[in-house]
Design a protein around this motif. Structure first.
Motif, short mmCIF file in Angstrom:
data_model
loop_
_atom_site.label_atom_id
_atom_site.label_comp_id
_atom_site.label_asym_id
_atom_site.label_seq_id
_atom_site.Cartn_x
_atom_site.Cartn_y
_atom_site.Cartn_z
N TYR A 157 0.84 -1.20 0.00
CA TYR A 157 0.00 0.00 0.00
C TYR A 157 0.87 1.25 0.00
N SER A 158 1.92 1.27 0.82
CA SER A 158 2.81 2.43 0.87
C SER A 158 3.52 2.64 -0.46
N ASN A 199 1.41 4.20 -3.22
CA ASN A 199 1.12 5.62 -3.06
C ASN A 199 2.36 6.50 -3.18
N ASN A 207 -7.16 8.25 -4.89
CA ASN A 207 -6.23 9.14 -4.20
C ASN A 207 -6.73 10.57 -4.07
#
Length: 627
Positions: free
Chosen positions: A290-291, A294, A570
């Motif tokens: 996930y990090s 993004n 986002n």
């Protein structure tokens, strides 16, 4: 008649389904795999100086340590001129990104081992809880059995990360759970258990186990119920004690259910994203993906981690299929009749009821925490809130991010459900009515999304979205003649939801068609009705309840999809409901309470959806995902 009913339709439907899965499933997976195994081309800026000598291709090649011929070869499809990006190193296939994850000092080892350990512990805990419950439900009768059987499934109506938001307050150092443990003398008041800090791993295990155990419980209940009663009677006639009957007959023959349900729990815990995010537990592979998804610039570690997760899940899937085939070949076949449950009395009845009540109370804890968290005005150092208010609920209804999330999710889920109903109806008809190799292929394609974790699919869509937005590096877009476009992220969310929930509508329609006589369609065709006219006017009305149930399930679960929503959306304007809940949760001050209030709305909607689906399906509820 069969040829007439199955002429052009199945071939056209298979073509539509192939395009759907190519764009919605295989392209995202291939995009992640390509990025994990390919080093992208290196580009350099050919800066214009205005001086002919300095701007010549020979001077630019000398600065790069190469030759003009090599630059022309690498950029054959591009115009070579100052002021452009020029490829100076071609793309190449490599295993460096994947093998780099397993370097002795790599942090990815720790992430992978933590995720595997978490999944193993959650699976073992779910098995320890689910097996006795399933055994008692399948083999015995006792007071309150039907009510408790339904209450055991309440975790299915709440996404785990929403429950985790509510449980954070319950698991705080001086929250209700620690206060109860202190009153019982199990915890030192000066040093309560830090579930949100030092022991956050334990918090993740508790939340995941409470959410995932119904998957194992349902599989075990079906497996134990389907054991041939003649085998049990033969064992008793040979003088075996109840324990020997269980150990030598029931346990071996229920192992396929244990394997199937255990694999679902393992994959669910291994790839769960929402719970580690809420508990701020960074040391798991899902949170790291996930990090990386993004990050503002592409990081090859992300696709490499996704490739590892995919390999683990597919390996487990193949091992599960192999194990189930072995048990099937060795005689683990269900009987023609089910064994009649026997009454459970005395101490056995008390133990069974006690374990059911304990598990149900724990299973209701996330729902209770969401309810109290959303309605509590003041809740400090006490087991129960000191006062209540509806302000958080009102804030959740009027907050712009929350309103946008509800609106977007209603639209996204509606779009994906329309796709799923149309494809699911056609696929179910080919599976049941056409049969043969085409039916088996269609069945395999429509059930395949259940084997692909949402986390893996979501990260693949990140790459696909980048290809659509940038356009330059996409082989697929070049093949389609598209140079650059910027599709809204909602298109990808609708497609992702549709892929993930197609099995719901397909299996619901299959369950209905299997109980609908083919002779009605044949009679309509004999009277001159066209094949699709007979299906529309005869078949669809007869299975309308199944279609409605599948559509409700697909819509409800798409509305509360977690992985795709958290990773793909986002911008606040694009947030679905679950991303809005996570956004509000991170708000300073009352974030967890407003998020709980919004989660309370999601809980209510999911409860109504499952009740409606159950009302439509009735006793056919358990037949949706059989075989």
């Amino acid at each position: 008649m069969r040829d007439r009913m199955t002429g052009f339709g199945p071939a056209a439907l298979l073509a539509v389904l192939a395009v759907f899965f190519l764009l919605g499933l295989f392209w995202p997976l291939a995009s992640s795999l390509r990025d994990a195994l390919r080093e992208p081309p290196v580009r350099e800026a050919w800066k214009a100086t205005g001086k002919p000598e300095a701007d010549s291709i020979e001077a630019f090649a000398r600065r790069l340590g190469t030759t003009p011929e090599r630059l022309r070869e690498l950029n054959a499809a591009e115009t070579l001129e100052p002021g452009r990006l020029v490829v100076v190193k071609p793309a190449r296939w490599t295993l460096e990104y994947v093998t780099g994850l397993f370097a002795p000092q790599a942090a990815q080892w720790r992430w992978l081992l933590n995720s595997l350990t978490l999944a193993v512990i959650v699976t073992a805990l779910c098995a320890a809880v689910s097996y006795p419950l399933a055994y008692w439900q399948a083999r015995y009768t006792f007071p309150g059995q039907r009510l408790m059987s339904g209450l055991l499934l309440v975790p299915l109506i709440l996404p785990p990360f929403v429950g985790a938001i509510g449980l954070r307050r319950m698991l705080a150092r001086y929250g209700p759970i620690n206060l109860v443990l202190q009153e019982a003398g199990l915890v030192d008041p000066s040093n309560p258990v830090d579930f949100l800090g030092e022991h956050r791993f334990v918090g993740c295990v508790l939340v995941m186990a409470l959410h995932l155990y119904p998957l194992l419980y349902l599989n075990l209940t079906a497996a134990i119920s389907n054991i041939d009663p003649s085998l049990l009677e033969s064992a008793r006639n040979l003088g075996h004690t109840p324990w020997q009957v269980f150990r030598r007959v029931v346990l071996p023959l229920s192992t396929p259910g244990l394997i199937a349900g255990g694999s679902l729990v393992f994959v669910g815990a291994f790839t769960d994203l929402g719970t580690p995010l809420v508990f701020s537990y960074q040391e798991v592979i899902a949170n790291q993906i996930y990090s990386l998804a993004n990050e503002p610039t592409a990081n090859p570690a992300g696709p490499a981690l996704v490739a590892v997760v995919t390999a683990v899940v597919l390996t487990l899937f193949l091992l599960t299929r192999w194990a189930l085939s072995r048990y099937g070949a060795s005689g683990g076949v269900k009987g023609l009749a089910r064994a009649a449950p026997r009454p459970l009395r005395g101490i056995g009845s008390a133990v069974a009821i006690g374990l059911h009540v304990a598990v149900i109370l724990l299973a209701l804890l996330p729902h209770l925490s969401v309810l109290l968290g959303g309605l509590a005005e003041r809740w400090v150092m006490s087991v129960w809130p000191q006062s209540f208010t509806t302000e958080h609920l009102q804030e959740a209804l009027v907050h712009p991010v929350a309103r946008a999330g509800v609106r977007n999710s209603l639209i996204y889920a509606a779009g994906s459900t329309v796709i799923d109903v149309l494809l699911g109806l056609g696929c179910a008809w080919v599976i049941v009515r056409r049969g043969g190799w085409l039916g088996r292929l269609m069945d395999a394609l429509t059930i395949a999304p259940l084997a692909i974790p949402g986390l893996v699919l979501a990260f693949g869509y990140v790459g696909v979205y980048a290809e659509f937005y940038q356009g330059e590096g996409s082989d697929v877009l070049r093949f389609l003649g598209i140079e650059k476009t910027a599709l809204p992220v909602g298109v990808f969310l609708v497609l992702a939801y549709a892929v993930r929930r197609l099995p719901y509508t397909t299996r619901a329609c299959v369950a209905g068609l299997e109980q609908t006589p083919r002779t009605l369609e044949e009679a309509a065709a004999g009277l001159g009705a066209r094949p699709w006219s007979a299906i529309r006017r005869i078949t669809v009305p007869l299975i309308a309840a199944n279609v409605a149930a599948g559509a409700i399930l697909a819509y409800a679960f798409a509305l509360l999809e977690v992985s795709e929503s958290l990773i793909l959306a986002n911008r606040p304007a694009d947030y679905p409901l679950t991303k809005s809940i996570y956004h509000l949760f991170n708000r300073v001050g009352d974030g967890d309470q407003v998020a709980s209030a919004l989660g309370l709305l999601a809980l209510g909607f999911m409860t109504l959806a499952l009740l409606a689906a159950g009302a439509f399906l009735g006793r056919k509820w358990g037949e949706m995902f059989r075989g």
